[in-house]
Design an enzyme around this catalytic site. Structure first.
Site, mmCIF file in Angstrom:
data_model
loop_
_atom_site.group_PDB
_atom_site.id
_atom_site.type_symbol
_atom_site.label_atom_id
_atom_site.label_comp_id
_atom_site.label_asym_id
_atom_site.label_seq_id
_atom_site.Cartn_x
_atom_site.Cartn_y
_atom_site.Cartn_z
ATOM 1 N N PRO A 166 47.068 34.159 40.101
ATOM 2 C CA PRO A 166 48.329 34.691 39.597
ATOM 3 C C PRO A 166 49.227 35.288 40.675
ATOM 4 C CG PRO A 166 46.470 36.026 38.842
ATOM 5 C CD PRO A 166 45.906 34.826 39.523
ATOM 6 N N ASN A 167 50.495 34.994 40.514
ATOM 7 C CA ASN A 167 51.587 35.512 41.334
ATOM 8 C C ASN A 167 51.656 34.926 42.735
ATOM 9 O OD1 ASN A 167 52.665 37.327 39.322
ATOM 10 N ND2 ASN A 167 50.833 38.560 39.680
ATOM 11 N N ARG B 97 57.657 37.918 46.983
ATOM 12 C CA ARG B 97 56.976 39.055 46.353
ATOM 13 C C ARG B 97 56.343 39.950 47.416
ATOM 14 N NH1 ARG B 97 51.283 39.578 44.160
ATOM 15 N NH2 ARG B 97 51.363 41.466 42.915
ATOM 16 N N TYR C 98 52.415 40.793 51.598
ATOM 17 C CA TYR C 98 51.973 39.402 51.593
ATOM 18 C C TYR C 98 52.678 38.506 52.604
ATOM 19 C CZ TYR C 98 49.996 41.065 47.235
ATOM 20 O OH TYR C 98 49.303 41.792 46.300
ATOM 21 N N ASN D 46 41.638 31.787 46.277
ATOM 22 C CA ASN D 46 42.312 33.082 46.267
ATOM 23 C C ASN D 46 42.616 33.358 44.804
ATOM 24 O OD1 ASN D 46 43.945 35.314 46.388
ATOM 25 N ND2 ASN D 46 45.172 34.584 48.104
ATOM 26 N N ALA E 10 44.537 38.833 41.722
ATOM 27 C CA ALA E 10 44.074 39.954 40.897
ATOM 28 C C ALA E 10 42.821 39.610 40.094
ATOM 29 C CB ALA E 10 45.192 40.418 39.965
ATOM 30 N N HIS F 11 39.230 40.787 41.102
ATOM 31 C CA HIS F 11 38.744 42.125 40.772
ATOM 32 C C HIS F 11 38.406 42.308 39.298
ATOM 33 C CE1 HIS F 11 40.543 42.550 44.675
ATOM 34 N NE2 HIS F 11 41.733 42.268 44.166
ATOM 35 N N ASP G 116 31.547 33.274 37.304
ATOM 36 C CA ASP G 116 30.502 32.420 36.736
ATOM 37 C C ASP G 116 30.773 30.946 37.018
ATOM 38 O OD1 ASP G 116 29.214 34.675 35.816
ATOM 39 O OD2 ASP G 116 29.755 34.371 33.705
ATOM 40 N N GLU H 153 36.245 32.633 50.012
ATOM 41 C CA GLU H 153 37.205 33.491 49.318
ATOM 42 C C GLU H 153 38.243 33.993 50.320
ATOM 43 O OE1 GLU H 153 37.256 37.646 46.711
ATOM 44 O OE2 GLU H 153 35.407 37.011 47.701
ATOM 45 N N HIS I 114 41.893 36.398 50.891
ATOM 46 C CA HIS I 114 42.897 37.381 50.466
ATOM 47 C C HIS I 114 43.894 37.527 51.607
ATOM 48 C CE1 HIS I 114 40.692 38.617 46.911
ATOM 49 N NE2 HIS I 114 39.605 38.537 47.655
ATOM 50 N N LEU I 115 45.169 37.477 51.287
ATOM 51 C CA LEU I 115 46.202 37.648 52.302
ATOM 52 C C LEU I 115 46.202 39.065 52.863
ATOM 53 C CD1 LEU I 115 48.952 35.734 50.370
ATOM 54 C CD2 LEU I 115 48.047 35.051 52.593
ATOM 55 N N ARG J 211 43.692 48.882 50.473
ATOM 56 C CA ARG J 211 44.616 49.030 49.348
ATOM 57 C C ARG J 211 43.992 49.916 48.265
ATOM 58 N NH1 ARG J 211 47.171 43.592 47.682
ATOM 59 N NH2 ARG J 211 48.614 45.057 46.729
#
Length: 147
Positions: A11-12, A19, A24, A75, A78, A81, A88, A99, A101-102, A108
């Site tokens: 998402p996003n 954004r 980011y 990625n 959200a 988390h 799963d 995995e 993450h930017l 954070r």
């Protein structure tokens, strides 16, 4: 024949470049994927890219990738988390997962410090902006070379 790596974004991430550029960066998701495709071709791979804002669609993308990909870069944003369902789906794979993450999720908010995905990934790369994806590709190529 080139082997396929699937990159699944949550998402996003479709809003990258506009954004929260202070968190980011200014690079769009399309720009990241375009650069990944170039590097992947040099390494002998193709990139299939998926972006979805929906958790169920993310799970479907993971399950589909299991059929024809040699590895995954994920990625989940959200959902990293919050989503046991995505965790799963990834756990069920027989291919390596990196995995991404930017941002540095550990610098954070506290709720971002835990990722459900990390425990089922081959590795985690976080905090290097768009470079995180390129590092993930290099790491995945190295994992695949030795598997």
């Amino acid at each position: 024949m080139l082997k396929k790596i699937t990159v699944i974004n949550g998402p996003n991430l479709n809003l990258l470049g506009s954004r929260k550029p202070e968190v980011y960066g200014n690079t769009s998701l399309d720009e990241i994927v375009s650069s990944l495709r170039k590097r992947a071709a040099e390494l002998g791979y193709t990139i299939a890219a998926v972006q979805t804002n929906a958790e169920g669609a993310y799970v479907n993308a993971v399950q589909s990738a299991a059929d024809d990909s040699v590895g995954l870069i994920v990625n989940a944003a959200a959902y990293s988390h919050t989503s046991v369902a995505i965790r799963d789906a990834l756990e069920n794979l027989k291919i390596p997962v990196v995995e991404v993450h930017l941002s540095n999720i550990y610098a954070r908010e506290d709720f971002r410090h835990h990722s459900y995905i990390s425990a089922v990934a081959s590795g985690v790369i976080a905090g290097f902006g768009p470079l995180s994806y390129y590092l993930a590709l290099e790491a995945l190529a190295e994992i695949l070379k030795h598997s």
